[in-house]
Design a protein around this motif. Structure first.
Motif, PDB file in Angstrom:
ATOM      1  N   GLU A 123       0.915  -1.378  -0.245  1.00  0.00           N
ATOM      2  CA  GLU A 123      -0.149  -0.022  -0.021  1.00  0.00           C
ATOM      3  C   GLU A 123       0.974   1.294   0.080  1.00  0.00           C
ATOM      4  O   GLU A 123       0.453   2.190  -0.686  1.00  0.00           O
ATOM      5  N   PHE A 124       1.905   1.251   0.842  1.00  0.00           N
ATOM      6  CA  PHE A 124       2.902   2.356   0.643  1.00  0.00           C
ATOM      7  C   PHE A 124       3.536   2.433  -0.566  1.00  0.00           C
ATOM      8  O   PHE A 124       3.761   3.711  -1.178  1.00  0.00           O
ATOM      9  N   ASP A 125       4.013   1.492  -1.050  1.00  0.00           N
ATOM     10  CA  ASP A 125       4.620   1.556  -2.223  1.00  0.00           C
ATOM     11  C   ASP A 125       3.575   1.879  -3.695  1.00  0.00           C
ATOM     12  O   ASP A 125       3.979   2.405  -4.539  1.00  0.00           O
ATOM     13  N   ALA A 126       2.323   1.540  -3.346  1.00  0.00           N
ATOM     14  CA  ALA A 126       1.311   2.075  -4.351  1.00  0.00           C
ATOM     15  C   ALA A 126       1.387   3.671  -4.588  1.00  0.00           C
ATOM     16  O   ALA A 126       0.780   4.218  -5.603  1.00  0.00           O
ATOM     17  N   LEU A 127       1.773   4.434  -3.678  1.00  0.00           N
ATOM     18  CA  LEU A 127       1.930   5.853  -3.510  1.00  0.00           C
ATOM     19  C   LEU A 127       2.981   6.122  -4.795  1.00  0.00           C
ATOM     20  O   LEU A 127       2.646   7.489  -5.199  1.00  0.00           O
ATOM     21  N   PHE A 128       3.791   5.293  -5.150  1.00  0.00           N
ATOM     22  CA  PHE A 128       4.810   5.865  -6.048  1.00  0.00           C
ATOM     23  C   PHE A 128       5.071   4.602  -7.233  1.00  0.00           C
ATOM     24  O   PHE A 128       5.681   5.096  -8.282  1.00  0.00           O
ATOM     25  N   ASN A 129       4.277   3.520  -7.059  1.00  0.00           N
ATOM     26  CA  ASN A 129       4.634   2.534  -8.111  1.00  0.00           C
ATOM     27  C   ASN A 129       3.217   1.940  -8.393  1.00  0.00           C
ATOM     28  O   ASN A 129       2.832   1.138  -7.837  1.00  0.00           O
ATOM     29  N   VAL A 130       2.937   2.175  -9.705  1.00  0.00           N
ATOM     30  CA  VAL A 130       1.893   1.663 -10.238  1.00  0.00           C
ATOM     31  C   VAL A 130       1.728   0.148 -10.226  1.00  0.00           C
ATOM     32  O   VAL A 130       0.584  -0.293 -10.427  1.00  0.00           O
ATOM     33  N   ASN A 131       2.811  -0.325 -10.370  1.00  0.00           N
ATOM     34  CA  ASN A 131       3.005  -1.873 -10.586  1.00  0.00           C
ATOM     35  C   ASN A 131       2.552  -2.801  -9.327  1.00  0.00           C
ATOM     36  O   ASN A 131       2.285  -3.894  -9.610  1.00  0.00           O
ATOM     37  N   VAL A 132       2.142  -2.261  -8.319  1.00  0.00           N
ATOM     38  CA  VAL A 132       1.827  -2.924  -7.008  1.00  0.00           C
ATOM     39  C   VAL A 132       0.212  -2.875  -7.019  1.00  0.00           C
ATOM     40  O   VAL A 132      -0.449  -3.527  -6.124  1.00  0.00           O
ATOM     41  N   VAL A 133      -0.525  -1.974  -8.073  1.00  0.00           N
ATOM     42  CA  VAL A 133      -1.804  -1.710  -7.970  1.00  0.00           C
ATOM     43  C   VAL A 133      -2.553  -2.887  -8.677  1.00  0.00           C
ATOM     44  O   VAL A 133      -1.951  -3.378  -9.614  1.00  0.00           O
ATOM     45  N   LYS A 134      -3.612  -3.243  -8.205  1.00  0.00           N
ATOM     46  CA  LYS A 134      -4.322  -4.320  -8.973  1.00  0.00           C
ATOM     47  C   LYS A 134      -4.470  -4.114 -10.349  1.00  0.00           C
ATOM     48  O   LYS A 134      -4.834  -2.656 -10.758  1.00  0.00           O
ATOM     49  N   PRO A 135      -4.333  -4.694 -11.506  1.00  0.00           N
ATOM     50  CA  PRO A 135      -4.424  -4.489 -12.679  1.00  0.00           C
ATOM     51  C   PRO A 135      -5.597  -3.877 -13.147  1.00  0.00           C
ATOM     52  O   PRO A 135      -5.560  -2.807 -13.890  1.00  0.00           O
TER      53      PRO A 135
END
Length: 196
Positions: free
Chosen positions: A82-94
């Motif tokens: 969740e923290f990584d999703a703030l700067f990395n789109v690849n961890v977000v659900k497709p």
């Protein structure tokens, strides 16, 4: 006689110089303490601004995803994704990536803080208890390990205690800023978005 006058004036000059040095030394200590205090205040202010920026970024991410941040990451919630999703789109659900308008925080590209340990999220009620029922309002608590007590106190004072105007009975457990322990180095918990 002239020789004696020179010796006496030299002695007086020596005393004057020593008194001046003592005065300058005292002023240096006072100015140094004042400057150090101002530097510490500036560091605390920068840290507070950093956390408020992350809170705002979390709000934006959640608004864009249209769901509680906990449910927006691929592979399930572990607090780190969740923290990584703030700067990395690849961890977000497709299926949600098309809604991602990040990076939401531009000066951070790692969950490792340059001074205070590691960022992640935990989930709990307003007192950090486990979210058990649908009736519970569940919050995303930003966590950061290894925060010095002085820095934690500055944040708590600013966010929760209004500069001392509304002191908390148990500051480690009350308010938006919490802590795991009362110690010199502690884990910071900062309440951000909710599932409402």
């Amino acid at each position: 006689m002239k020789r004696m006058i020179k010796d006496n004036s030299g002695a007086l000059f020596g005393i004057d110089a020593r008194v001046a040095m003592i005065i300058f030394a005292a002023l240096s200590v006072g100015i140094g303490y004042y400057s150090l205090n101002k530097i510490q205040q500036a560091h605390s202010a920068a840290f507070i601004r950093e956390l408020l920026d992350i809170q705002h970024a979390t709000e934006e991410l959640q608004a864009d995803m249209g769901t509680f941040i906990k449910y927006s990451v691929e592979g399930g919630s572990n607090g780190i994704r969740e923290f990584d999703a703030l700067f990395n789109v690849n961890v977000v659900k497709p299926g949600l990536r098309k809604y991602w308008n990040g990076p939401y925080i531009t000066n951070v590209n790692s969950r490792i803080h340059p001074q205070f340990g590691m960022f992640s999220f935990e989930y709990g009620t307003d007192d950090r208890s486990e979210c058990i029922s649908q009736k519970d309002t569940c919050y995303a608590w930003l966590t950061l390990t290894d925060v010095p007590e002085e820095t934690w106190n500055a944040l708590n004072d600013y966010i929760d205690e209004g500069g001392g105007s509304k002191a908390e009975n148990n500051p480690e457990r009350q308010g938006r800023v919490a802590s795991d322990t009362v110690s010199d180095i502690r884990t910071l918990y900062f309440r951000t978005v909710s599932d409402d």
